[in-house]
Scaffold this motif. Structure first.
Motif, PDB file in Angstrom:
ATOM      1  N   ARG A 251      48.667  19.555  27.138  1.00 59.97           N
ATOM      2  CA  ARG A 251      47.559  19.667  26.185  1.00 59.97           C
ATOM      3  C   ARG A 251      48.055  19.551  24.747  1.00 59.97           C
ATOM      4  O   ARG A 251      47.412  18.938  23.900  1.00 59.97           O
ATOM      5  N   GLN A 252      49.220  20.128  24.471  1.00 60.73           N
ATOM      6  CA  GLN A 252      49.767  20.108  23.108  1.00 60.73           C
ATOM      7  C   GLN A 252      50.107  18.690  22.647  1.00 60.73           C
ATOM      8  O   GLN A 252      49.850  18.321  21.498  1.00 60.73           O
ATOM      9  N   PHE A 253      50.667  17.881  23.567  1.00 60.63           N
ATOM     10  CA  PHE A 253      51.136  16.539  23.185  1.00 60.63           C
ATOM     11  C   PHE A 253      50.256  15.408  23.736  1.00 60.63           C
ATOM     12  O   PHE A 253      50.673  14.255  23.755  1.00 60.63           O
ATOM     13  N   ASN A 254      49.063  15.768  24.190  1.00 56.79           N
ATOM     14  CA  ASN A 254      48.121  14.780  24.724  1.00 56.79           C
ATOM     15  C   ASN A 254      48.735  13.995  25.889  1.00 56.79           C
ATOM     16  O   ASN A 254      48.652  12.770  25.956  1.00 56.79           O
ATOM     17  N   LEU A 255      49.353  14.728  26.821  1.00 54.19           N
ATOM     18  CA  LEU A 255      49.972  14.135  27.999  1.00 54.19           C
ATOM     19  C   LEU A 255      49.132  14.474  29.233  1.00 54.19           C
ATOM     20  O   LEU A 255      48.088  15.115  29.126  1.00 54.19           O
ATOM     21  N   ILE A 256      49.579  14.050  30.393  1.00 50.29           N
ATOM     22  CA  ILE A 256      48.806  14.254  31.619  1.00 50.29           C
ATOM     23  C   ILE A 256      49.304  15.499  32.355  1.00 50.29           C
ATOM     24  O   ILE A 256      50.488  15.590  32.693  1.00 50.29           O
ATOM     25  N   PRO A 257      48.424  16.471  32.619  1.00 48.71           N
ATOM     26  CA  PRO A 257      48.844  17.704  33.300  1.00 48.71           C
ATOM     27  C   PRO A 257      48.866  17.523  34.823  1.00 48.71           C
ATOM     28  O   PRO A 257      48.275  16.583  35.358  1.00 48.71           O
ATOM     29  N   PRO A 258      49.540  18.426  35.550  1.00 48.04           N
ATOM     30  CA  PRO A 258      49.552  18.355  37.021  1.00 48.04           C
ATOM     31  C   PRO A 258      48.184  18.714  37.594  1.00 48.04           C
ATOM     32  O   PRO A 258      47.425  19.459  36.972  1.00 48.04           O
ATOM     33  N   VAL A 259      47.884  18.168  38.793  1.00 49.02           N
ATOM     34  CA  VAL A 259      46.584  18.442  39.411  1.00 49.02           C
ATOM     35  C   VAL A 259      46.692  19.410  40.584  1.00 49.02           C
ATOM     36  O   VAL A 259      45.681  19.970  41.016  1.00 49.02           O
ATOM     37  N   CYS A 260      47.892  19.584  41.146  1.00 50.01           N
ATOM     38  CA  CYS A 260      48.002  20.504  42.277  1.00 50.01           C
ATOM     39  C   CYS A 260      49.432  20.989  42.463  1.00 50.01           C
ATOM     40  O   CYS A 260      50.368  20.418  41.904  1.00 50.01           O
ATOM     41  N   GLU A 261      49.550  22.033  43.254  1.00 51.99           N
ATOM     42  CA  GLU A 261      50.840  22.640  43.589  1.00 51.99           C
ATOM     43  C   GLU A 261      50.997  22.644  45.104  1.00 51.99           C
ATOM     44  O   GLU A 261      50.066  22.968  45.837  1.00 51.99           O
ATOM     45  N   GLN A 262      52.168  22.235  45.572  1.00 52.62           N
ATOM     46  CA  GLN A 262      52.480  22.360  46.995  1.00 52.62           C
ATOM     47  C   GLN A 262      53.124  23.717  47.208  1.00 52.62           C
ATOM     48  O   GLN A 262      54.144  24.028  46.581  1.00 52.62           O
ATOM     49  N   ALA A 263      52.547  24.509  48.101  1.00 50.26           N
ATOM     50  CA  ALA A 263      53.041  25.876  48.297  1.00 50.26           C
ATOM     51  C   ALA A 263      53.010  26.252  49.773  1.00 50.26           C
ATOM     52  O   ALA A 263      52.134  25.817  50.518  1.00 50.26           O
ATOM     53  N   GLU A 264      53.974  27.062  50.176  1.00 52.07           N
ATOM     54  CA  GLU A 264      53.986  27.589  51.549  1.00 52.07           C
ATOM     55  C   GLU A 264      52.849  28.593  51.700  1.00 52.07           C
ATOM     56  O   GLU A 264      52.645  29.454  50.838  1.00 52.07           O
ATOM     57  N   TYR A 265      52.114  28.468  52.806  1.00 53.95           N
ATOM     58  CA  TYR A 265      50.970  29.372  53.003  1.00 53.95           C
ATOM     59  C   TYR A 265      50.691  29.530  54.499  1.00 53.95           C
ATOM     60  O   TYR A 265      50.468  28.547  55.205  1.00 53.95           O
TER      61      TYR A 265
END
Length: 399
Positions: free
Chosen positions: A235-249
């Motif tokens: 958000r600070q540098f007008n870049l693309i943020p991640p959309v999801c996290e892979q997590a053990e569940y």
């Protein structure tokens, strides 16, 4: 295919000069001919439409209508993924043959699965090669697939691992070459890299997306704080943020997915692609009387798994699984199906990755789709009571 025709009784053929009176004299015939033509055209249009439908059905396309598969948005992005995906960890290029790998992918695809996950490190890159070969051999449309891979461990050299700009770009190029693809749908940063500034990671991920090498990027095994930092940098540098996290569940691993990640889902739209829903096979029930010789836990590389199963905690888990099996019996499903459907009850979970080594196991696990509607609040409470490990979220403390 949609076919539309505009037909009128008097507009099929314009009369020439001097024919007007003649046409009027035979207007009933002209009208009936026009109507006949209209019916013919309508029949053609209808048959074209039905032919198209049968064509898609014969291809066994990945559609919810034909397969019963459920689809969810990946986080709060617009990408629709099957709520069950197929992972290639351990299996592709590892314990099973290429023929079985193709069989598993075919069963998954024809059951509506569109998400196939791999990584540059799986079987030293062989998993990506097998995955790509199968896609080409089956001639599946690339646009019908969601292919994801993970970067971090690429090779033995110091410059062939990590999340620095060099390895993200070169590593993804290598993955694409092995899979014979022009792009992946999601590239995951596998584990945070303390040696690389967050800004460099986010800028490199933004670069590979802008270059068309990936559509989205996500994180794998990151903490909520690290994901939030990546989002803030974007958000600070007008870049693309991640959309999801892979997590053990799974039944015995709940804290992160149930207390930390929901807040990120609601605040910044980061969803969850979960893995190991059967806890490396522990939840299948096959270890309730020890470790069978043919099981994964009996193999040398999985000594840690055997020790985990034989420990005091492991024996307690097996006792709880016997109680959970009664709930599965009551719902008319198997214990693995209950475990997978239980993971999918969580609104922030976009997809659960399955890791199967044979066709019957995969078919059984895919059957969890039918159990999702049975996962009522009452059943969830029963499961919580048996497990006794429900984590307390911030909301719980407010009540």
């Amino acid at each position: 295919m949609q076919v539309s025709f505009a037909c009128t009784d008097h507009g099929l053929k314009a009369p020439r000069n001097g024919e007007h009176s003649k046409q009027n004299a035979t207007s009933p015939n002209t009208t009936s001919q026009a109507r006949a033509r209209f019916r013919t055209v309508a029949l053609i249009a209808r048959s074209l439409g039905s032919f198209t439908h049968r064509y898609h059905h014969n291809l066994k396309e990945s559609t919810a209508k034909l397969t019963g598969m459920k689809y969810r948005n990946l986080g709060k992005s617009g990408l629709r993924v099957s709520c069950l995906g197929l992972g290639t960890w351990v299996t592709f290029g590892g314990q099973i043959s290429d023929e079985v790998a193709e069989q598993l992918m075919t069963i998954a695809y024809e059951s509506g699965v569109n998400l196939f996950d791999t990584a540059e490190v799986y079987a030293g890159g062989k998993a990506e090669i097998i995955l790509g070969n199968i896609i080409r051999k089956k001639c599946w449309r690339r646009s019908s697939l969601v292919i994801t891979t993970k970067l971090y461990w690429g090779g033995k050299a110091e410059t062939e691992r990590g999340l620095n700009r060099k390895h993200i770009i070169e590593g993804l190029r290598g993955s694409l070459q092995r899979m014979q693809l022009e792009y992946v749908d999601v590239v995951f940063a596998n584990r945070p890299d303390s040696n690389t500034p967050m800004e460099e990671i986010v800028r490199a991920m933004t670069h590979v997306i802008n270059q068309g090498m990936a559509m989205y990027w996500g994180t794998s095994r990151w903490s909520a704080m690290e994901i939030m930092e990546a989002y803030s940098v974007a958000r600070q540098f007008n870049l693309i943020p991640p959309v999801c996290e892979q997590a053990e569940y799974h039944f015995f691993q709940r804290e992160k997915v149930e207390t930390q990640l929901p807040e990120l889902y609601h605040k910044i739209g980061v969803g969850v692609v979960s893995w190991s829903p059967l806890a490396c096979g522990i939840i299948t029930g096959k270890y309730d009387n020890g470790v069978p010789e043919s099981s994964r836990a009996s193999m040398k590389p999985y000594q840690w798994l055997k020790e985990k199963i034989m420990s005091e905690d492991g024996r307690k888990q097996q006792a709880k699984l016997k109680d959970l099996a009664h709930i599965a019996e009551k719902l008319g499903c198997t214990l693995p199906q209950l475990a997978i459907a239980w993971c999918l009850r969580n609104e922030g979970v976009s997809s659960v990755l399955l890791g199967s080594s044979n066709a019957s196991q995969l078919t059984e696990n895919l059957g969890a789709i039918q159990v999702i509607p049975k996962m009522t609040a009452g059943i969830a409470t029963e499961v919580d009571h048996i497990l006794g490990n429900r984590p307390h979220s911030k909301r719980d403390y407010h009540h």
